[in-house]
Design an enzyme around this catalytic site. Structure first.
Site, PDB file in Angstrom:
ATOM      1  N   LYS A 100       0.872  -1.177   0.000  1.00 21.31           N
ATOM      2  CA  LYS A 100       0.000   0.000   0.000  1.00 21.31           C
ATOM      3  C   LYS A 100       0.907   1.225   0.000  1.00 21.31           C
ATOM      4  CE  LYS A 100      -3.282   2.642   2.742  1.00 21.31           C
ATOM      5  NZ  LYS A 100      -3.831   2.844   4.108  1.00 21.31           N
ATOM      6  N   GLY A 161      -6.971   9.152  10.175  1.00 24.77           N
ATOM      7  CA  GLY A 161      -7.136   9.250  11.610  1.00 24.77           C
ATOM      8  C   GLY A 161      -8.172  10.234  12.091  1.00 24.77           C
ATOM      9  N   ALA A 187      -9.285   5.561   5.044  1.00 27.71           N
ATOM     10  CA  ALA A 187      -8.968   6.742   5.848  1.00 27.71           C
ATOM     11  C   ALA A 187     -10.202   7.577   6.165  1.00 27.71           C
ATOM     12  CB  ALA A 187      -7.919   7.617   5.174  1.00 27.71           C
ATOM     13  N   GLY A 188     -10.352   7.879   7.444  1.00 26.10           N
ATOM     14  CA  GLY A 188     -11.374   8.816   7.887  1.00 26.10           C
ATOM     15  C   GLY A 188     -12.745   8.246   8.175  1.00 26.10           C
ATOM     16  N   ASN A 209      -9.095   1.633  10.426  1.00 27.46           N
ATOM     17  CA  ASN A 209      -8.161   1.494  11.534  1.00 27.46           C
ATOM     18  C   ASN A 209      -8.644   2.304  12.742  1.00 27.46           C
ATOM     19  OD1 ASN A 209      -4.526   1.358  11.747  1.00 27.46           O
ATOM     20  ND2 ASN A 209      -6.002   1.437  13.385  1.00 27.46           N
ATOM     21  N   THR A 210      -8.510   3.620  12.676  1.00 27.74           N
ATOM     22  CA  THR A 210      -8.815   4.457  13.836  1.00 27.74           C
ATOM     23  C   THR A 210     -10.260   4.313  14.297  1.00 27.74           C
ATOM     24  OG1 THR A 210      -7.167   6.054  13.056  1.00 27.74           O
ATOM     25  CG2 THR A 210      -8.698   6.800  14.753  1.00 27.74           C
TER      26      THR A 210
END
Length: 263
Positions: A100, A161, A187-188, A209-210
């Protein structure tokens, strides 16, 4: 829906369309439980955090990496050369030929550098990697990355994040509609409903993830995201009422084009 509705990325055929991140978790035990609860078959991990040079023990040392398709990422790279070096390190360590590509273009927002991302993608594809570049919601750039040989493109819904959700639905939908390769929204994403929306729009998958790691209960949140991805995929396959025949026509130009010579 086909019985075998797998996500095909290079040599991987994934039943789960949720790619699970490995950063920011309160402990290695919670991380392992979260991945198990999500049903994810592919996990992404920062090459930098693996400490492959042996300077100290990796925080992922307690995770059985052999159970998963690994998607090493070049998080922390600030140039194409640095991203390529990290990809080489991951391959030399026997992790994976998947990579990635992440190249930070702006330290405050962590938005990707478009030129460096394209260059790293082009060169790593030529070296035989299965490349999944993290990109902004720029439609033209996503198409260029696909042309460069990316196995999938990974536009961010919002800055890494941030958990702000989908900030530009119009562009994300256009990328999904126009890209000839799978689109994995990355992301996000802050809540399962974000994942549900993009899957309904036709995204091939999501990377989270986050949104999981910083939840009050990461394990239950991983389970919730997995359910949302599955429901969104099912809804997309069933066909949402009101969307049939409503292909996006794009914006109208402010200057008329009638009568202009054809290029």
């Amino acid at each position: 829906m086909d019985e075998d509705d797998r996500l095909h990325l290079g040599s991987a055929a994934l039943r789960s369309r949720l790619i699970h991140g490995t950063g920011k978790f309160p402990s290695a035990e919670v991380l392992a439980q979260s991945i198990a609860a999500s049903g994810a078959e592919m996990i992404t991990l920062a090459v930098r955090r693996l400490h492959l040079d042996g300077d100290r023990r990796s925080e992922l040392g307690g995770l059985d990496l052999s159970r998963y398709h690994l998607l090493p990422n070049t998080a922390g790279a600030s140039s194409a050369e640095e991203a390529i070096r990290l990809a080489h390190l991951a391959r030399a360590a026997g992790l994976s030929d998947f990579i990635k590509v992440e190249v930070v273009g702006h330290a405050a927002t962590l938005l990707p550098d478009p030129l460096a991302t394209f260059e790293a993608t082009r060169r790593l594809v030529a070296e035989g990697y299965t490349v999944l570049p993290y990109t902004s919601d720029d439609v033209a750039l996503a198409l260029r990355l696909a042309e460069a040989g990316a196995a999938a493109v990974m536009p961010g819904a919002a800055p890494i994040g941030s958990t702000l959700g989908v900030l530009n639905p119009h562009n994300i939908r256009l990328i999904i509609q126009e890209c000839p390769v799978p689109v994995i929204v990355d992301a996000g994403l802050g809540s399962p409903s974000d994942a549900l929306r993009v899957m309904e729009w036709g995204a091939a998958g999501v990377l989270v993830n986050t949104g999981i790691a910083r939840a009050r209960n990461p394990v239950e949140m991983a389970r919730a995201f997995a359910a949302a991805v599955e429901v969104g995929r099912l809804a997309r396959g069933a066909g949402l009422a009101g969307e049939a025949g409503q292909a996006h026509q794009g914006y109208g130009a402010s200057s008329p084009t009638a009568g202009l010579p054809v290029a």
